[in-house]
Each structure stands twice: as structure tokens, then as C-alpha cells.
Design a protein around this motif. Sequence first.
Motif, PDB file in Angstrom:
ATOM      1  N   LYS A  18       0.821  -1.210   0.000  1.00 47.49           N
ATOM      2  CA  LYS A  18       0.000   0.000   0.000  1.00 47.49           C
ATOM      3  C   LYS A  18       0.861   1.270   0.000  1.00 47.49           C
ATOM      4  N   ASP A  19       1.950   1.213  -0.765  1.00 49.40           N
ATOM      5  CA  ASP A  19       2.870   2.349  -0.895  1.00 49.40           C
ATOM      6  C   ASP A  19       2.431   3.199  -2.094  1.00 49.40           C
ATOM      7  N   ARG A  20       1.557   4.154  -1.837  1.00 45.77           N
ATOM      8  CA  ARG A  20       0.955   4.975  -2.878  1.00 45.77           C
ATOM      9  C   ARG A  20       1.984   5.764  -3.692  1.00 45.77           C
ATOM     10  N   ARG A  21       2.964   6.346  -3.010  1.00 47.71           N
ATOM     11  CA  ARG A  21       3.965   7.179  -3.697  1.00 47.71           C
ATOM     12  C   ARG A  21       4.820   6.357  -4.657  1.00 47.71           C
ATOM     13  N   LYS A  22       5.271   5.207  -4.190  1.00 50.02           N
ATOM     14  CA  LYS A  22       6.095   4.351  -5.035  1.00 50.02           C
ATOM     15  C   LYS A  22       5.267   3.807  -6.198  1.00 50.02           C
ATOM     16  N   LEU A  23       4.043   3.481  -5.915  1.00 45.01           N
ATOM     17  CA  LEU A  23       3.131   2.959  -6.931  1.00 45.01           C
ATOM     18  C   LEU A  23       2.954   3.961  -8.071  1.00 45.01           C
ATOM     19  N   GLU A  24       2.830   5.222  -7.716  1.00 46.35           N
ATOM     20  CA  GLU A  24       2.664   6.282  -8.713  1.00 46.35           C
ATOM     21  C   GLU A  24       3.875   6.350  -9.649  1.00 46.35           C
ATOM     22  N   ALA A  25       5.073   6.273  -9.090  1.00 45.31           N
ATOM     23  CA  ALA A  25       6.295   6.321  -9.896  1.00 45.31           C
ATOM     24  C   ALA A  25       6.407   5.086 -10.791  1.00 45.31           C
ATOM     25  N   LEU A  26       6.094   3.932 -10.254  1.00 40.61           N
ATOM     26  CA  LEU A  26       6.176   2.693 -11.032  1.00 40.61           C
ATOM     27  C   LEU A  26       5.144   2.676 -12.156  1.00 40.61           C
ATOM     28  N   ARG A  27       3.977   3.204 -11.888  1.00 41.63           N
ATOM     29  CA  ARG A  27       2.948   3.269 -12.937  1.00 41.63           C
ATOM     30  C   ARG A  27       3.381   4.209 -14.060  1.00 41.63           C
ATOM     31  N   ALA A  28       4.090   5.267 -13.714  1.00 46.89           N
ATOM     32  CA  ALA A  28       4.592   6.189 -14.741  1.00 46.89           C
ATOM     33  C   ALA A  28       5.595   5.472 -15.649  1.00 46.89           C
ATOM     34  N   LYS A  30       5.744   2.196 -16.158  1.00 47.73           N
ATOM     35  CA  LYS A  30       5.001   1.190 -16.927  1.00 47.73           C
ATOM     36  C   LYS A  30       4.258   1.842 -18.087  1.00 47.73           C
ATOM     37  N   ALA A  31       3.652   2.986 -17.844  1.00 44.68           N
ATOM     38  CA  ALA A  31       2.920   3.700 -18.892  1.00 44.68           C
ATOM     39  C   ALA A  31       3.865   4.128 -20.016  1.00 44.68           C
ATOM     40  N   ALA A  32       5.030   4.646 -19.650  1.00 47.58           N
ATOM     41  CA  ALA A  32       6.003   5.071 -20.657  1.00 47.58           C
ATOM     42  C   ALA A  32       6.497   3.882 -21.474  1.00 47.58           C
ATOM     43  N   LEU A  33       6.726   2.755 -20.811  1.00 46.23           N
ATOM     44  CA  LEU A  33       7.158   1.544 -21.517  1.00 46.23           C
ATOM     45  C   LEU A  33       6.074   1.055 -22.473  1.00 46.23           C
ATOM     46  N   LEU A  34       4.842   1.086 -22.010  1.00 41.71           N
ATOM     47  CA  LEU A  34       3.731   0.650 -22.839  1.00 41.71           C
ATOM     48  C   LEU A  34       3.562   1.555 -24.057  1.00 41.71           C
ATOM     49  N   LEU A  35       3.678   2.857 -23.844  1.00 43.46           N
ATOM     50  CA  LEU A  35       3.604   3.808 -24.959  1.00 43.46           C
ATOM     51  C   LEU A  35       4.719   3.552 -25.967  1.00 43.46           C
ATOM     52  N   GLU A  36       5.908   3.301 -25.461  1.00 43.39           N
ATOM     53  CA  GLU A  36       7.055   3.026 -26.335  1.00 43.39           C
ATOM     54  C   GLU A  36       6.817   1.739 -27.120  1.00 43.39           C
ATOM     55  N   LYS A  37       6.283   0.763 -26.453  1.00 45.23           N
ATOM     56  CA  LYS A  37       6.054  -0.537 -27.078  1.00 45.23           C
ATOM     57  C   LYS A  37       5.016  -0.430 -28.194  1.00 45.23           C
ATOM     58  N   THR A  38       3.921   0.248 -27.912  1.00 43.80           N
ATOM     59  CA  THR A  38       2.844   0.341 -28.901  1.00 43.80           C
ATOM     60  C   THR A  38       3.104   1.418 -29.942  1.00 43.80           C
ATOM     61  N   GLY A  39       3.703   2.511 -29.545  1.00 44.45           N
ATOM     62  CA  GLY A  39       3.961   3.606 -30.475  1.00 44.45           C
ATOM     63  C   GLY A  39       5.220   3.415 -31.290  1.00 44.45           C
ATOM     64  N   GLY A  40       6.092   2.548 -30.844  1.00 42.59           N
ATOM     65  CA  GLY A  40       7.363   2.339 -31.537  1.00 42.59           C
ATOM     66  C   GLY A  40       7.265   1.372 -32.694  1.00 42.59           C
ATOM     67  N   GLY A  41       6.050   0.888 -32.993  1.00 48.91           N
ATOM     68  CA  GLY A  41       5.873  -0.031 -34.108  1.00 48.91           C
ATOM     69  C   GLY A  41       6.477  -1.403 -33.845  1.00 48.91           C
TER      70      GLY A  41
END
Length: 150
Positions: A18-28, A30-41
Motif C-alpha cells: 500500500k505504498d501509494r507514492r512508489k506505486l505512482e512512480a512505477l505506474r509512470a 510502466k505507462a512510458a514503456l507501454l507507450l514506447e512498445k505500442t507507439g514504436g511499431g
Amino acid sequence: MGLEHLINQDLKEAMLAKDRRKLEALRAIKAALLLEKTGGGRGDAEIPETVELKLLQKLVKQRRDTAKIYREQNRADLAEEEEYQASIIEKYLPEQMSEEEIQAVVDKVVADTGASSMKEMGKVMGIVSKQLAGKADNKTIALLVKKKLS
């Protein structure tokens, strides 16, 4: 173990803790990786490690720049949150090299290429940046190359 797998594992741990602060950073991340994966073709292909490192460095730089702006606006609470997220993201980057270590690499590349003027800065920067990908900030590299060639 890939970065994506490591992030997913740490996300689960942060959720359980239940570490909200760390979770927020990790989600950022993950989101950037996902964007790179899908947007990078790439489709479902793995993201190359060099791209992952650049992505993490970009995220850290964004957090640091935002924190600086918040400090200038006297919003220490928001600045601390950004700095905390930057520190979490930095844990996934390789250890950064010292200025002396970077200078040694710059000196070697300048000697190998025979560069002697600022006109050749781009060539030297390209080689040094590739060698030190993820291990050194390009801003620091640029300063040291400028100092060496001028």
C-alpha cells in the motif's frame, strides 16, 4: 530479467505494501514503456535496452525539471513528490559514472578520432554518447567534450 518484468513485480509489491507514492512512480514507468512498445511499431516485441535506458533517463529528467519549477514557485510539497519519484525511477538505471570517468572516455575518443576543434564536436559526442548510454548524462558529456575541444 527485462525491465518490464521487473517493474511489474515491483508494482505488485508496492500494491501489497500500500505504498501509494512508489506505486505512482512505477505506474509512470510502466505507462512510458507501454507507450514506447505500442507507439514504436514493435507490436509485442521486447524494447531494446538502450531505448529503455533513454526512456528512464527522460522520465528522471522530467521529474527533476518539474521539481525545480515547483521550488521556484515555492511549492516544496509538490517538488518533494517529484524528487521522490525521480529517486524511484533512478533505481532502475545503471550506476552513473563520475565526471573523472567520463573525462577519461572523452579523452580517449578525442585521441582516437584525432578531433581537435569544435567542428568535430558532433562526431565525438555521437561516439561518447553511444559508449556511455545510460551511464552518464548527455549534458555532462557535452560540457566535457566542449572543454576538451576548445
